[in-house]
Design a protein around this motif. Structure first.
Motif, PDB file in Angstrom:
ATOM      1  N   GLN A 108      11.759 115.953  55.126  1.00  0.00           N
ATOM      2  CA  GLN A 108      10.958 116.324  53.832  1.00  0.00           C
ATOM      3  C   GLN A 108      11.783 117.440  53.066  1.00  0.00           C
ATOM      4  OE1 GLN A 108       7.880 115.246  53.072  1.00  0.00           O
ATOM      5  NE2 GLN A 108       8.038 116.529  51.199  1.00  0.00           N
ATOM      6  N   PRO A 128       1.016 108.388  61.266  1.00  0.00           N
ATOM      7  CA  PRO A 128       0.997 108.293  59.775  1.00  0.00           C
ATOM      8  C   PRO A 128       1.755 109.284  58.748  1.00  0.00           C
ATOM      9  CG  PRO A 128      -1.013 109.286  60.799  1.00  0.00           C
ATOM     10  CD  PRO A 128      -0.295 108.686  61.815  1.00  0.00           C
ATOM     11  N   GLU A 129       1.974 110.664  59.699  1.00  0.00           N
ATOM     12  CA  GLU A 129       2.676 111.483  58.863  1.00  0.00           C
ATOM     13  C   GLU A 129       4.121 111.292  58.398  1.00  0.00           C
ATOM     14  OE1 GLU A 129       2.248 113.150  63.115  1.00  0.00           O
ATOM     15  OE2 GLU A 129       1.141 112.133  61.576  1.00  0.00           O
ATOM     16  N   LEU A 173       5.027 107.868  57.657  1.00  0.00           N
ATOM     17  CA  LEU A 173       4.822 106.946  56.666  1.00  0.00           C
ATOM     18  C   LEU A 173       4.551 107.534  55.223  1.00  0.00           C
ATOM     19  CD1 LEU A 173       2.955 104.277  58.659  1.00  0.00           C
ATOM     20  CD2 LEU A 173       5.447 104.664  58.462  1.00  0.00           C
ATOM     21  N   ARG A 174       4.137 108.817  55.114  1.00  0.00           N
ATOM     22  CA  ARG A 174       3.798 109.081  53.797  1.00  0.00           C
ATOM     23  C   ARG A 174       4.870 109.372  52.835  1.00  0.00           C
ATOM     24  NH1 ARG A 174       4.469 114.240  52.179  1.00  0.00           N
ATOM     25  NH2 ARG A 174       4.669 115.878  53.714  1.00  0.00           N
ATOM     26  N   LYS A 175       4.792 109.431  51.508  1.00  0.00           N
ATOM     27  CA  LYS A 175       5.742 109.462  50.651  1.00  0.00           C
ATOM     28  C   LYS A 175       6.362 111.087  50.519  1.00  0.00           C
ATOM     29  CE  LYS A 175       5.653 105.662  48.010  1.00  0.00           C
ATOM     30  NZ  LYS A 175       7.067 105.211  47.722  1.00  0.00           N
ATOM     31  N   ARG A 214       8.766 111.506  52.971  1.00  0.00           N
ATOM     32  CA  ARG A 214       9.735 111.344  53.998  1.00  0.00           C
ATOM     33  C   ARG A 214      10.769 110.079  53.700  1.00  0.00           C
ATOM     34  NH1 ARG A 214       7.408 115.631  56.315  1.00  0.00           N
ATOM     35  NH2 ARG A 214       5.189 115.331  57.119  1.00  0.00           N
ATOM     36  N   ARG A 255       0.452  98.074  52.617  1.00  0.00           N
ATOM     37  CA  ARG A 255       1.325  99.426  52.839  1.00  0.00           C
ATOM     38  C   ARG A 255       2.939  99.344  52.617  1.00  0.00           C
ATOM     39  NH1 ARG A 255      -2.229  98.750  56.842  1.00  0.00           N
ATOM     40  NH2 ARG A 255      -3.854 100.594  57.339  1.00  0.00           N
TER      41      ARG A 255
END
Length: 546
Positions: free
Chosen positions: A374, A394-395, A397-399, A401, A510
């Protein structure tokens, strides 16, 4: 303001504020000494110019105008510093050996003397500072609060460029080396050398010049070989030597276009557009469809070193060493940036993050890795592949990363033609083997029809097994050889139909498809008419064309 000037100003402020002990951890002694010398004599940076005095166990105290031969003992050296009256900066080389290392106890007499010296340095009439200069960072517990660590970074782009331009000027004068490079090509060569010490960079440039009597942008390969040495010494990262390029991979044009557009994005020219270096991509999809191949080919396209991170090597039986291994891996990747960090089958590496059996080590390492992804500022492009992406938290895969998540599905008809063409051209070179067989559009179309539902790796095996048929009978290859293999082959799309369907359902909303719209057209046209469209043709992933 120049980064180097910023660093000089910071160190000058520490000297002026009478910080007693500073610690510089670096392999570049000469460059560090020159850096400190440029501060000690600069009236603008430091109000009171100071003498630069060094100590080494081999020759004791020495300086520009003095040499004290009876100060080889570290205690005698500290006594000399205590009695010295003039403004000075004392550089103590390799003093870490007295702070305890690799199971050896620290020398408490020396540590006690250093603590006694503190008040003398802070209260002396003329300013005095002590700098510990060592390739290893080691602090005794008793002095942790009194020593300030100063990050002495590897040479900047400007420093390496200046060094290269000096070498070019000298060699042009002598007329022995052919040098004809544009500013952009020089920049590319310098960028490739980032992460090396100045001496290592100069050695790499010199080697490139003498190998073929010229210096060109093609000598990036020589620079990367020097960087390979750094990787080998870590034992955690693996330097991947790779000659695979994008033309060796059939299909996936959408992903290829995305990568081509971001080529050279770490160069100065990209900063004119206000562009940051890309963070990375996560590639998921059906096993055997080229995820690992395209990961390797990015290195050749971008002319950057490719490092493979094996998460299994990070974990160790010693408490705390796993976290240190991850820090070391990250530091190494950043040290040779710009670089590409490849993590294959990332879901297996972080599969145990929710378990408590390892005392939370997996969770801490995972959190450490996510934070770095990040917040990283160095141009390290992370490419991760996953077969079972649903097992990833899920953390990840979020934008923020990754820049994008791409889905690689079963190859389309057009992609299968490309894959067959690549593998047939790669293997069919001898005329006695080719015979009357022709890599024609008709034959490629026919083979693509026969292999509907086959993944790229299975198509490669069709080509290999077909050639074995011809080799066994000692004759040239025929179309019927490949036809026979295709009819006997049970593809992954049949044996793992349920798993592929689940992956497609996940990717449909996704991820972005790695195959462009024009290659997928046949499937959209046949979706309503074909009752078996579900596994044979249904395409996962959002259709966004780059």
């Amino acid at each position: 303001m120049d980064k180097n000037l910023n660093r000089k100003k910071l160190m000058a402020d520490l000297f002026k504020a009478r910080f007693p002990f500073l610690y510089l951890s670096t392999w570049e002694e000469d460059r560090a000494l020159e850096f400190i010398r440029s501060i000690a004599s600069n009236h603008e940076l430091i109000k009171t110019p100071r003498k630069l005095i060094t100590w080494k166990v081999t020759n004791g105290i020495s300086g520009d105008d003095l040499s004290i031969t009876d100060t080889k003992s570290p205690l005698r050296a500290l006594e000399y510093i205590e009695k010295f009256q003039d403004p000075a900066i004392f550089i103590l080389h390799d003093f870490h050996v007295y702070f305890g290392n690799q199971g050896q106890l620290p020398d408490y007499q020396i540590i006690r003397k250093l603590r006694d010296l503190l008040s003398n340095l802070k209260q002396s009439q003329n300013p005095k500072n002590v700098v510990f200069l060592s390739p290893i960072l080691k602090l005794p517990l008793e002095l942790e609060k009194d020593i300030t660590i100063f990050d002495f970074n590897l040479p900047t782009f400007k420093e390496i460029k200046n060094s290269l331009e000096e070498m070019i000027a000298v060699n042009k004068q002598r007329g022995r080396i052919e040098i004809n490079m544009s500013d952009e090509e020089i920049e590319k060569l310098v960028k490739a050398a980032l992460g090396l010490t100045l001496s290592e960079a100069e050695n790499a440039f010199a080697r490139a010049m003498v190998e073929d009597g010229k210096l060109s942008v093609d000598d990036v390969e020589v620079i990367l070989e020097e960087k390979e040495q750094i990787i080998k010494k870590t034992g955690i990262l693996e330097f991947v030597n790779n000659e695979l390029n994008m033309e060796d991979i059939g299909g996936l044009e959408n992903l290829k276009r995305w990568l081509r557009k971001r080529n050279k994005s770490w160069l100065e020219s990209a900063q004119l557009y206000g562009l940051p270096s890309p963070k990375g991509v996560l590639i998921t999809g059906v096993p055997g469809c080229g995820k690992s191949l395209i990961s390797k080919s990015i290195s050749e396209m971008w002319q950057l070193p490719l490092l493979r991170l094996d998460i299994g090597k990070i974990f160790s039986g010693i408490v705390g060493s796993s976290e240190e291994n991850m820090r070391k891996a990250i530091q190494t990747a950043e040290a040779i940036a710009p670089s590409i960090l490849w993590i294959d089958e990332i879901e297996k590496g972080f599969s145990g993050i929710n378990s408590t059996g390892d005392g939370g080590t997996s969770s801490r390492i995972f959190g450490q890795f996510l934070t770095w992804m990040q917040e990283k500022e160095k141009p390290v492009f992370v490419i991760a592949t996953a077969n079972n992406i649903s097992s990833l938290p899920p953390e990840m895969l979020r934008k923020g990363r990754f820049d994008e998540i791409f889905f690689v599905d079963l190859p389309t008809h057009r992609e299968r033609i490309d894959i067959f063409r690549v593998h047939l051209k790669k293997r069919l070179k001898a005329q006695e083997v080719i015979g009357e067989f022709d890599i024609s559009d008709y034959n490629l179309e026919y083979l693509a029809e026969l292999t509907e539902g086959f993944v790229g790796a299975e198509i490669e095996q069709v080509v290999i097994n077909g050639l074995f048929e011809a080799y066994y009978e000692d004759r040239s290859v025929r179309l019927s050889d490949f036809e026979k293999v295709c009819k006997q082959f049970i593809p992954l799309s049949v044996t793992q139909a349920e798993q592929i369907k689940k992956v497609r359902e996940w990717a449909n909303v996704r991820a972005v498809t790695a195959t462009p719209r024009e290659d997928r057209k046949e499937y959209f046209e046949n979706a309503d008419s074909d009752p078996e469209f579900d596994i044979k043709a249904s395409r996962g992933g959002r259709t966004i064309d780059f």
